[in-house]
Design an enzyme around this catalytic site. Structure first.
Site, short mmCIF file in Angstrom:
data_model
loop_
_atom_site.label_atom_id
_atom_site.label_comp_id
_atom_site.label_asym_id
_atom_site.label_seq_id
_atom_site.Cartn_x
_atom_site.Cartn_y
_atom_site.Cartn_z
N SER A 86 9.23 0.23 -3.01
CA SER A 86 8.91 1.65 -2.96
C SER A 86 7.54 1.92 -3.57
O SER A 86 6.54 1.39 -3.12
CB SER A 86 10.02 2.46 -3.64
OG SER A 86 9.86 3.84 -3.38
N HIS A 196 13.24 6.84 1.07
CA HIS A 196 13.58 5.79 2.05
C HIS A 196 14.59 6.24 3.10
O HIS A 196 15.52 5.52 3.45
CB HIS A 196 14.02 4.51 1.33
CG HIS A 196 13.01 4.09 0.33
ND1 HIS A 196 11.71 3.78 0.68
CD2 HIS A 196 13.07 4.01 -1.01
CE1 HIS A 196 11.03 3.51 -0.41
NE2 HIS A 196 11.82 3.65 -1.45
#
Length: 309
Positions: A86, A196
């Site tokens: 991430s 996400h």
């Protein structure tokens, strides 16, 4: 043996994490560059109150990762590959030489603000352990079909997954997980935005436009995307990967397998925490996975140099 640096994502932050960085000229340089780009002292970002903000969390993880990688490089301890989960993909890209750190500071601040403004409350992420993706996906789909936005976000390990979405949707999935009676667990993470998944698609598009406006270079070392679990070498492809990873599923387990297949045998996790190290150890069976937390930077550098001999 080849060395992989891993950079953690949100949830790994700790109060005082920037103040805990070892004293070194590269740490000082990184903090000075961050202050110039932000127009404020970055050491104000790591207080417990400040870390309630997604902006502070992402900037702390970025700064800590870059400072530590630079410190190690100054000790002649460099990786052959980098991968980040991430937000961790951004310091990984700096370490690979793809983007200049001041540009990344501004882009990450933009990234975090857009995520926080889109979802100021009522959303987040929940870790689910003990179920395979094929077992969790039907539960998530069932709740989403009932009108609650919730998605399978991270595939961190065969039975270590993360979902993202609304508080109500995640709570519903968690109840189904616990009711299954298989010993599986669901635990809310210290992440205040639904990363996400498609809930951040618009924000990813806006960030992609901002990334396209800054210079990108071909990586000096191998950059592995955790969105597609493979190495990327084209600067434009890496820029697009960075911009859009907030809205794409994380394939962390497969990313580690890809690094292993490319020859990585020592994985070193940048601050803060050791979650990635624990996820790496089963994949690097016969290799070594260590965290910079709890070990001296000198000892880590010695281990990296020895791996390259």
């Amino acid at each position: 043996m080849s060395v992989l640096f891993t950079f953690p994502g949100q949830g790994a932050q700790k109060p005082g994490m920037l103040h805990a960085l070892p004293s070194h000229e590269e740490t000082a340089r990184t903090l000075e560059e961050a202050a110039a780009a932000l127009g404020a002292d970055p050491l104000g970002l790591d207080t417990p109150d400040a870390l309630r903000s997604t902006v502070a969390v992402q900037l702390c993880l970025l700064i800590a990762g870059v400072a530590t990688a630079r410190h190690l490089a100054a000790l002649d301890a460099r990786p052959a590959m980098v991968a980040g989960l991430s937000i961790g993909a951004w310091p990984a890209a700096v370490a690979a030489g793809v983007l200049a750190f001041p540009d990344v500071i501004r882009l990450v601040a933009f990234r975090a603000r857009s995520m926080e403004e889109a979802y100021p409350s009522g959303h987040g992420m929940t870790a689910v352990t003990g179920l395979a993706a094929t077992e969790l996906e039907p539960l998530v789909a069932r709740v989403r079909a009932a009108g609650e936005p919730v998605y399978l976000a991270n595939l961190n390990g065969p039975r270590q997954l993360v979902i993202a979405g609304s508080d109500a949707g995640m709570a519903h999935v968690a109840a189904l997980v616990h009711a299954g009676g298989a010993g599986a667990k669901a635990e809310r993470l210290a992440v205040a935005v639904p990363s996400h998944c498609e809930l951040l698609a618009r924000q990813a598009d806006e960030l992609a436009a901002a990334v396209a406006a800054v210079p990108l270079c071909r990586p000096r070392i191998t950059y592995i995307s955790s969105s597609v679990a493979r190495a990327l070498f084209d600067p434009a492809a890496i820029g697009a990967d960075l911009a859009r990873n907030m809205a794409r599923q994380v394939q962390w387990h497969d990313t580690l397998r890809h690094a292993w297949e490319r020859g990585a045998r020592l994985a070193v996790e940048m601050p803060s925490g050791s979650v990635l190290t624990k996820l790496t150890q089963p994949v690097f069976d016969g290799g070594v996975a260590v965290s910079c937390d709890g070990a001296s930077i000198g000892d880590i550098a010695t281990l990296i140099r020895a791996a390259g001999e």
